[in-house]
Scaffold this active site. Structure first.
Site, PDB file in Angstrom:
ATOM      1  N   HIS A   1      13.461  50.256 104.117  1.00 25.39           N
ATOM      2  CA  HIS A   1      12.928  48.903 104.271  1.00 25.39           C
ATOM      3  C   HIS A   1      14.026  47.915 104.630  1.00 25.39           C
ATOM      4  O   HIS A   1      15.220  48.202 104.480  1.00 25.39           O
ATOM      5  CB  HIS A   1      12.287  48.459 102.952  1.00 25.39           C
ATOM      6  CG  HIS A   1      13.295  48.316 101.848  1.00 25.39           C
ATOM      7  ND1 HIS A   1      13.896  49.406 101.259  1.00 25.39           N
ATOM      8  CD2 HIS A   1      13.847  47.217 101.263  1.00 25.39           C
ATOM      9  CE1 HIS A   1      14.766  48.993 100.354  1.00 25.39           C
ATOM     10  NE2 HIS A   1      14.765  47.667 100.340  1.00 25.39           N
TER      11      HIS A   1
ATOM     12  N   ASP B   1      14.888  44.050 103.328  1.00 29.43           N
ATOM     13  CA  ASP B   1      14.449  43.257 102.177  1.00 29.43           C
ATOM     14  C   ASP B   1      13.584  42.071 102.589  1.00 29.43           C
ATOM     15  O   ASP B   1      13.935  41.313 103.502  1.00 29.43           O
ATOM     16  CB  ASP B   1      15.656  42.749 101.373  1.00 29.43           C
ATOM     17  CG  ASP B   1      16.333  43.872 100.604  1.00 29.43           C
ATOM     18  OD1 ASP B   1      15.664  44.870 100.260  1.00 29.43           O
ATOM     19  OD2 ASP B   1      17.557  43.757 100.352  1.00 29.43           O
TER      20      ASP B   1
ATOM     21  N   HIS C   1      17.412  50.020 104.807  1.00 28.24           N
ATOM     22  CA  HIS C   1      18.192  50.760 103.805  1.00 28.24           C
ATOM     23  C   HIS C   1      17.279  51.489 102.838  1.00 28.24           C
ATOM     24  O   HIS C   1      16.075  51.220 102.763  1.00 28.24           O
ATOM     25  CB  HIS C   1      19.164  49.825 103.072  1.00 28.24           C
ATOM     26  CG  HIS C   1      18.510  48.695 102.353  1.00 28.24           C
ATOM     27  ND1 HIS C   1      18.030  47.570 102.998  1.00 28.24           N
ATOM     28  CD2 HIS C   1      18.230  48.504 101.038  1.00 28.24           C
ATOM     29  CE1 HIS C   1      17.493  46.749 102.117  1.00 28.24           C
ATOM     30  NE2 HIS C   1      17.593  47.293 100.917  1.00 28.24           N
TER      31      HIS C   1
ATOM     32  N   ARG D   1      21.293  41.906  92.419  1.00 22.99           N
ATOM     33  CA  ARG D   1      21.060  41.588  93.841  1.00 22.99           C
ATOM     34  C   ARG D   1      20.745  40.119  94.048  1.00 22.99           C
ATOM     35  O   ARG D   1      19.907  39.566  93.347  1.00 22.99           O
ATOM     36  CB  ARG D   1      19.899  42.421  94.377  1.00 22.99           C
ATOM     37  CG  ARG D   1      19.639  42.191  95.858  1.00 22.99           C
ATOM     38  CD  ARG D   1      18.443  42.981  96.341  1.00 22.99           C
ATOM     39  NE  ARG D   1      17.327  42.108  96.645  1.00 22.99           N
ATOM     40  CZ  ARG D   1      16.097  42.533  96.955  1.00 22.99           C
ATOM     41  NH1 ARG D   1      15.831  43.827  96.991  1.00 22.99           N
ATOM     42  NH2 ARG D   1      15.151  41.671  97.229  1.00 22.99           N
TER      43      ARG D   1
HETATM   44  C1  OGA Z   1      17.788  46.668  96.945  1.00 28.97           C
HETATM   45  C2  OGA Z   1      17.747  48.110  97.270  1.00 28.97           C
HETATM   46  C3  OGA Z   1      18.968  50.165  96.968  1.00 28.97           C
HETATM   47  C4  OGA Z   1      19.747  50.843  95.907  1.00 28.97           C
HETATM   48  O1  OGA Z   1      18.318  46.329  95.875  1.00 28.97           O
HETATM   49  O2  OGA Z   1      17.337  45.871  97.767  1.00 28.97           O
HETATM   50  O3  OGA Z   1      17.043  48.488  98.160  1.00 28.97           O
HETATM   51  O4  OGA Z   1      20.387  51.880  96.218  1.00 28.97           O
HETATM   52  N1  OGA Z   1      18.572  48.882  96.555  1.00 28.97           N
HETATM   53  O5  OGA Z   1      19.726  50.376  94.757  1.00 28.97           O
HETATM   54 MN    MN Z   2      16.294  46.664  99.310  1.00 30.12          MN
END
Ligand code: OGA
Ligand code: MN
Length: 300
Positions: free
Chosen positions: A121, A123, A276, A291
């Site tokens: 995705h 974000d 990602h 985050r």
């Molecule tokens: C996020 C995500 C990936 C991870 O925090 O946006 O996709 O590896 N994390 O934690």
């Molecule tokens: Mn993410």
């Protein structure tokens, strides 16, 4: 001190700046920033170098950042307005700009969002103004697993087979926060039933399938398995077929970077250029990250 840093010192003896290197990662996607301390005030020249590195490499890894949540927030804000995640259950207390990403359960209660990033995705692509970029700061890392994968959506677009390019030319696609939500509710314990107020915040939206990066002018594919549900104006079966082909093409290994987390890493990626994926870790190993998410502009 490197020769280039010495030169910058000589040129701008009055300016405040730090002695840091931007090192492209092997494999062509991403760069590491070494020797920069984000707990110190960042001068305009240093900020400009970081900004440039982010645009050039799409994901930058700041090593060894001993920063507080407030410093994480303050640095993130230099790039734009911060977004507040709809799952207020997982905000860091006192800092709603920080989403806790964690598989840890304490007293039967999840500490953070344990299945964040389970599907590829970008974000917040489910909002009218999706995210410019996100910054994820490691708090606790598992001894094995927990890597994050990034895929280059400029490369995905540039290498699309002709029949797919033609199929998506000028098309728009629907993005929905709920695309995988029900599935994730079945598969884990992280996803609360959304309140009417939360549902009102995640009405589905439509974005171009190919977007132009507002700062570099480069085109990128802008669909993902996590949030894109259908291509507008096509029969459902055709839309499904094309999306599945686009998803498979986007994540070809030659256009990806695997981030293996180190203690105190801060990773800043461009959601306009990349998608990602969290690869997951054994459930008994603790993993926790913070985050922040920067708002971007209207995709075109
Ligand atoms: C996020 C995500 C990936 C991870 O925090 O946006 O996709 O590896 N994390 O934690
Ligand atoms: Mn993410």
């Amino acid at each position: 001190m490197s020769a280039s840093t010495a030169l910058r010192h000589a040129e701008r003896a009055d300016a405040f700046f730090q002695d840091f290197d931007v090192r492209p990662l092997p494999g062509g996607l991403g760069a590491e920033i070494v020797g920069l301390d984000l707990a110190q005030p960042l001068g305009d020249d240093d900020f400009a170098r970081v900004h440039r590195a982010h645009l050039d490499h799409h994901v930058v890894v700041f090593r060894d950042q001993r920063i507080t949540p407030q410093q994480h927030i303050d640095f993130s804000r230099r790039f734009g307005k911060l977004m507040i995640h709809v799952l207020h259950q997982y905000h860091l207390p006192g800092h709603p700009e920080v989403l806790i990403v964690s598989n840890i359960i304490e007293q039967g209660k999840p500490v953070g969002l344990g299945d964040a990033g389970k599907y590829w995705h970008s974000d917040i692509s489910y909002k009218p103004l999706p995210s410019l970029g996100s910054l994820l700061h490691a708090q606790e890392l598992p001894a094995e697993g927990g890597d994050t994968l990034f895929a280059d959506m400029h490369k995905a677009y540039e290498t699309l087979p002709l029949h797919l390019r033609r199929a998506i030319d000028g098309r728009r696609a629907v993005h929905s926060y709920l695309a995988k939500y029900g599935q994730m509710q079945k598969d884990g314990n992280w996803r609360p039933t959304l309140s009417p107020e939360q549902l009102a915040q995640v009405q589905e939206v439509v974005h171009p399938v190919v977007r132009t990066h507002p700062e570099t002018g480069r085109k990128a594919l802008f669909v993902s398995e996590g949030f894109t549900t259908r291509i507008e104006g096509l029969p459902e079966d055709e839309s499904r077929q094309i999306l599945d082909e686009l998803f498979a093409h986007s994540v070809r290994p030659e256009h990806t970077y695997r981030h293996v987390w180190r203690d105190h890493d801060l990773v800043f990626w461009d959601n306009r250029s990349l998608i990602h994926l969290a690869t997951g870790c054994p459930p008994h190993l603790r993993r926790k990250l913070y985050r922040t998410t920067i708002e971007g502009d209207l995709p075109y």
